[in-house]
Write a protein that holds these residues in place. Structure first.
Motif, PDB file in Angstrom:
ATOM      1  N   THR A   4       0.836  -1.199   0.000  1.00  0.00           N
ATOM      2  CA  THR A   4       0.000   0.000   0.000  1.00  0.00           C
ATOM      3  C   THR A   4       0.872   1.251   0.000  1.00  0.00           C
ATOM      4  N   ILE A   5       0.249   2.374  -0.308  1.00  0.00           N
ATOM      5  CA  ILE A   5       0.843   3.678  -0.026  1.00  0.00           C
ATOM      6  C   ILE A   5       0.299   4.070   1.337  1.00  0.00           C
ATOM      7  N   THR A   6       1.159   4.094   2.334  1.00  0.00           N
ATOM      8  CA  THR A   6       0.739   4.301   3.720  1.00  0.00           C
ATOM      9  C   THR A   6       1.098   5.705   4.180  1.00  0.00           C
ATOM     10  N   LEU A  33      -4.613   2.927  -0.750  1.00  0.00           N
ATOM     11  CA  LEU A  33      -4.115   3.923   0.198  1.00  0.00           C
ATOM     12  C   LEU A  33      -4.452   3.449   1.605  1.00  0.00           C
ATOM     13  N   ARG A  34      -3.480   3.479   2.480  1.00  0.00           N
ATOM     14  CA  ARG A  34      -3.705   3.086   3.871  1.00  0.00           C
ATOM     15  C   ARG A  34      -3.453   4.292   4.773  1.00  0.00           C
ATOM     16  N   LEU A  35      -4.465   4.702   5.501  1.00  0.00           N
ATOM     17  CA  LEU A  35      -4.362   5.799   6.453  1.00  0.00           C
ATOM     18  C   LEU A  35      -4.194   5.211   7.841  1.00  0.00           C
ATOM     19  N   ASP A  87      -7.931   2.064   3.034  1.00  0.00           N
ATOM     20  CA  ASP A  87      -7.999   1.311   4.279  1.00  0.00           C
ATOM     21  C   ASP A  87      -7.572   2.224   5.421  1.00  0.00           C
ATOM     22  N   THR A  88      -8.130   2.018   6.595  1.00  0.00           N
ATOM     23  CA  THR A  88      -7.759   2.819   7.765  1.00  0.00           C
ATOM     24  C   THR A  88      -7.388   1.900   8.911  1.00  0.00           C
ATOM     25  N   ASP A  89      -6.522   2.397   9.779  1.00  0.00           N
ATOM     26  CA  ASP A  89      -6.065   1.572  10.902  1.00  0.00           C
ATOM     27  C   ASP A  89      -5.570   2.476  12.023  1.00  0.00           C
ATOM     28  N   GLU A  90      -6.193   2.361  13.196  1.00  0.00           N
ATOM     29  CA  GLU A  90      -5.672   3.060  14.370  1.00  0.00           C
ATOM     30  C   GLU A  90      -4.811   2.064  15.142  1.00  0.00           C
ATOM     31  N   LYS A 101       6.388  -0.138  12.002  1.00  0.00           N
ATOM     32  CA  LYS A 101       5.704  -1.411  11.782  1.00  0.00           C
ATOM     33  C   LYS A 101       4.779  -1.319  10.571  1.00  0.00           C
ATOM     34  N   ALA A 102       4.045  -0.226  10.464  1.00  0.00           N
ATOM     35  CA  ALA A 102       3.140  -0.046   9.323  1.00  0.00           C
ATOM     36  C   ALA A 102       3.907   0.026   8.014  1.00  0.00           C
TER      37      ALA A 102
END
Length: 305
Positions: A4-6, A33-35, A87-90, A101-102
């Protein structure tokens, strides 16, 4: 696994500008895209306590705030570039470790840089600098808009695409240690943007120059030699990317100032970072450090051995 592009978000205008840039890059590469945002609760010195004397951690509030931040950024990008997979991830934990890590699952990690002023350049920030110094994946630093930290950036992901398509991609090239990953990243970025690739190499005069002026024939010979070496290094990449127009520039002295000047009209500036440890921690390098503090355009830093 699809990379992904994070982009790392903290709610600042710079991180929103980073999200806009990352969304455009994801569209160019046809990648998701990963936020992500990192949060960790720390008890304040005078926090209310329970009957056992232990502060009550507002973890639910912290996580809700992180989720709200991600939802806002997602809506912003989705409005500008509908159809892009997001995609999103807290991530609970300290920001540096969480972002590193991301980045392991990313093709590219994008971070914001906080602006100071046009004359002072921009402050890299402790989190961004720590991540940059240790990350093994390519990292792009994006600064906020010039109009100030307190206002949201005015440039959307769609506008980033329109503006950057008319600007050069700039590569800072070290002829002493040319690295394939760095060069390929720059050519690929220029190819995807249908942009010209401007290559800047700084070279050092021999010690005997400083005792007096070089003789004209010797000076011409040195310039020709540097240009020949530059052509030899770039030839395989020109064959691989025949549609990319290049403009190579060899400058006497360090390349840092020239890269900063070039950043004012650039879509992206690309430099390398050698993965070695300094006595007091990870090493970024003086040219890259100067560029990160003063460049206007986004800066891509490519880690290599």
């Amino acid at each position: 696994m699809t990379r992904t592009i994070t982009v790392g978000l903290d709610g600042s205008p710079a991180s929103l500008a980073a999200a806009d840039w990352a969304a455009h890059e994801a569209q160019l590469r046809n990648l998701p895209l990963r936020l992500v945002t990192a949060w960790e609760w720390q008890a304040p010195a005078f926090a209310p306590a329970t009957g056992l004397g232990v502060p009550v951690p507002p973890s639910d509030l912290q996580r809700a705030s992180a989720q709200h931040l991600l939802a806002q950024a997602r809506a912003r990008v989705d409005e500008a570039l509908p159809g892009l997979r997001i995609d999103t991830d807290e991530i609970p934990g300290l920001p540096v470790q969480a972002l590193l890590k991301a980045a392991e699952e990313a093709a590219l990690l994008v971070l914001g840089s906080r602006g100071l002023s046009k004359t002072a350049g921009y402050l890299l920030g402790s989190v961004s600098q720590a991540v940059l110094a240790s990350c093994e994946r390519p990292v792009v630093l994006v600064r906020a808009a010039e109009h100030g930290e307190e206002e949201a950036p005015e440039t959307s992901a769609r506008e980033v695409s329109a503006v950057s398509g008319h600007r050069d991609v700039v590569l800072g090239l070290d002829l002493d240690k040319p690295n394939d990953a760095v060069i390929d990243f720059a050519f690929d970025a220029a190819s995807r943007r249908a942009a010209r690739l401007r290559i800047i190499h700084g070279w050092t005069l021999p010690p005997y120059y400083y005792g007096g002026a070089l003789m004209p024939d010797l000076n011409d010979g040195m310039v020709k030699q540097v240009r020949s070496e530059l052509s030899d290094v770039l030839r395989p990449w020109q064959d691989r990317y025949p549609a990319v127009e290049i403009h190579a520039q060899a400058t006497i002295g360090g390349a840092g100032r020239h890269l900063v000047d070039a950043s004012y009209d650039a879509a992206l500036v690309v430099v390398g970072r050698q993965t070695r440890r300094a006595a007091v921690g990870a090493h970024i390098g003086p040219v890259t450090q100067a560029l990160l503090h003063h460049a206007v355009a986004p800066v891509a830093v490519i880690s290599h051995d």
